[in-house]
Motif scaffolding. Structure first.
Motif, short mmCIF file in Angstrom:
data_model
loop_
_atom_site.label_atom_id
_atom_site.label_comp_id
_atom_site.label_asym_id
_atom_site.label_seq_id
_atom_site.Cartn_x
_atom_site.Cartn_y
_atom_site.Cartn_z
N GLU A 134 0.82 -1.21 0.00
CA GLU A 134 0.00 0.00 0.00
C GLU A 134 0.86 1.27 0.00
N ARG A 135 1.98 1.23 0.71
CA ARG A 135 2.89 2.39 0.71
C ARG A 135 3.42 2.66 -0.68
N LEU A 136 3.74 1.61 -1.38
CA LEU A 136 4.25 1.77 -2.74
C LEU A 136 3.19 2.40 -3.63
N ALA A 137 1.94 1.98 -3.43
CA ALA A 137 0.84 2.53 -4.23
C ALA A 137 0.58 4.00 -3.90
N MET A 138 0.87 4.40 -2.65
CA MET A 138 0.62 5.78 -2.21
C MET A 138 1.75 6.74 -2.56
N GLN A 139 2.91 6.22 -2.93
CA GLN A 139 4.11 7.04 -3.04
C GLN A 139 3.95 8.22 -3.98
N LYS A 140 3.41 8.01 -5.16
CA LYS A 140 3.29 9.09 -6.14
C LYS A 140 2.41 10.23 -5.60
N SER A 141 1.32 9.86 -4.97
CA SER A 141 0.43 10.88 -4.40
C SER A 141 1.10 11.61 -3.25
N LEU A 142 1.79 10.87 -2.36
CA LEU A 142 2.42 11.49 -1.20
C LEU A 142 3.49 12.49 -1.60
N GLU A 143 4.10 12.30 -2.77
CA GLU A 143 5.17 13.18 -3.22
C GLU A 143 4.66 14.31 -4.12
N SER A 144 3.35 14.42 -4.27
CA SER A 144 2.78 15.41 -5.20
C SER A 144 2.69 16.79 -4.57
N SER A 145 2.69 17.80 -5.42
CA SER A 145 2.50 19.18 -4.96
C SER A 145 1.13 19.35 -4.32
N GLU A 146 0.14 18.63 -4.81
CA GLU A 146 -1.20 18.73 -4.25
C GLU A 146 -1.21 18.35 -2.77
N GLN A 147 -0.55 17.25 -2.43
CA GLN A 147 -0.55 16.83 -1.02
C GLN A 147 0.32 17.74 -0.15
N PHE A 148 1.33 18.36 -0.74
CA PHE A 148 2.09 19.36 -0.01
C PHE A 148 1.19 20.55 0.34
N ILE A 149 0.37 20.97 -0.62
CA ILE A 149 -0.57 22.06 -0.36
C ILE A 149 -1.57 21.64 0.72
N VAL A 150 -2.06 20.41 0.63
CA VAL A 150 -3.03 19.92 1.62
C VAL A 150 -2.44 19.96 3.02
N MET A 151 -1.22 19.46 3.18
CA MET A 151 -0.64 19.43 4.53
C MET A 151 -0.41 20.84 5.07
N THR A 152 -0.01 21.74 4.18
CA THR A 152 0.24 23.11 4.60
C THR A 152 -1.05 23.80 5.03
N ILE A 153 -2.11 23.61 4.24
CA ILE A 153 -3.40 24.21 4.59
C ILE A 153 -3.96 23.60 5.87
N ASP A 154 -3.89 22.29 5.98
CA ASP A 154 -4.37 21.62 7.20
C ASP A 154 -3.68 22.19 8.44
N MET A 173 14.30 16.32 -0.29
CA MET A 173 15.02 15.38 0.56
C MET A 173 14.08 14.64 1.50
N LYS A 174 13.03 15.35 1.95
CA LYS A 174 12.06 14.76 2.88
C LYS A 174 10.96 13.98 2.14
N ASN A 175 11.12 13.82 0.83
CA ASN A 175 10.15 13.10 0.00
C ASN A 175 8.77 13.74 0.00
N VAL A 176 8.77 15.07 -0.04
CA VAL A 176 7.53 15.85 -0.12
C VAL A 176 7.67 16.84 -1.26
N ASN A 177 6.62 17.00 -2.06
CA ASN A 177 6.61 18.01 -3.14
C ASN A 177 7.73 17.78 -4.15
N LYS A 178 7.81 16.55 -4.66
CA LYS A 178 8.86 16.22 -5.63
C LYS A 178 8.47 16.55 -7.06
N GLN A 179 7.21 16.88 -7.29
CA GLN A 179 6.78 17.16 -8.66
C GLN A 179 7.37 18.48 -9.14
#
Length: 249
Positions: free
Chosen positions: A94-114, A243-249
């Motif tokens: 499941e982690r492997l399946a989530m990796q692309k999403s977790l590294e996306s700019s969208e999820q970086f925005i989500v975490m920042t807004i949250d 480096m932290k595997n966030v916002n790699k796009q």
């Protein structure tokens, strides 16, 4: 929202000098619990709040920020964007399946807004308890060192701090941009039509700096913004995010 809550919001001032009095555990729990009640994208709650009570860590964070009130306050909270938690609850597959999403700019925005929404709830609650607050973006002056001090795992990044305590000053209410410059109808208001409101604000802010109790100076909002964006800072943040595997796009 009650009238008292609106009054609290409308009377917000950043406090940079606090009395030497710690917050109680009850106050801390109330502030954090209120933060948790903030809206969150898809119920992810992509943030973690770290309370700093170790004086050595506070001193080092104050050195990074260059601001003494990072150390001298009633309690220091550090708000972190956190996608580590959701990654770790999955199986290896499941982690492997989530990796692309977790590294996306969208999820970086989500975490920042949250994290920002939770922090604003915390700030309003603290002010409702007759405490003062100051947000601390200056912790990103050395984001890698903050990361190391707080022992943050992959996909967790320190976004900002929140100093809370009993106010030991009464600063004047600082003006904000005019309503007409910020609130636009249906489409973006062309800058040419915003300029009269910005010029009006420049004069208002200039007058404010002339009469306020501390740090009087001659300045305008336009002059401040030109200075700020002519001097790039914290350019190490983007490489740190990768480096932290966030916002790699």
């Amino acid at each position: 929202m009650t009238i008292s809550a609106i009054d609290t919001i409308m009377s917000h001032r950043s406090i940079r000098k606090f009395k030497n009095q710690k917050l109680s555990e009850e106050q801390i729990q109330t502030i954090v619990t209120a933060a948790q009640q903030a809206s969150t994208s898809s119920h992810v709650m992509a943030y973690t709040i770290i309370g700093i009570t170790d004086e050595s860590i506070k001193e080092q964070l104050a050195e990074i920020s260059g601001q003494p009130y990072v150390k001298d306050n009633g309690h220091l909270f550090v708000f972190c964007g956190d996608l580590h938690r959701v990654e770790q609850i999955g199986s290896n597959e499941e982690r492997l399946a989530m990796q692309k999403s977790l590294e996306s700019s969208e999820q970086f925005i989500v975490m920042t807004i949250d994290a920002a929404l939770a922090a604003q709830n915390a700030a309003i609650t603290a002010e409702g308890l007759s405490l003062g607050i100051c947000f601390l973006g200056s912790l990103r002056n050395d984001v890698q060192k903050v990361n190391d001090l707080l022992r943050l795992p992959p996909r967790v990044i320190p976004l900002f701090g929140l100093a809370v305590g009993y106010p030991d000053q009464e600063p004047e209410l600082k003006p904000r941009l005019p309503y007409e410059a910020v609130y636009h109808h249906n489409t973006y208001l062309q800058i040419e039509k915003q300029l009269p409101f910005i010029q009006q604000f420049d004069q208002e802010l200039h007058d404010y700096y002339q009469i306020r109790t501390q740090n009087k100076r001659k300045d305008t909002w336009t002059e401040q913004m030109v200075r700020k964006f002519s001097n790039p800072i914290r350019m190490d943040v983007a490489p740190f995010l990768k480096m932290k595997n966030v916002n790699k796009q």
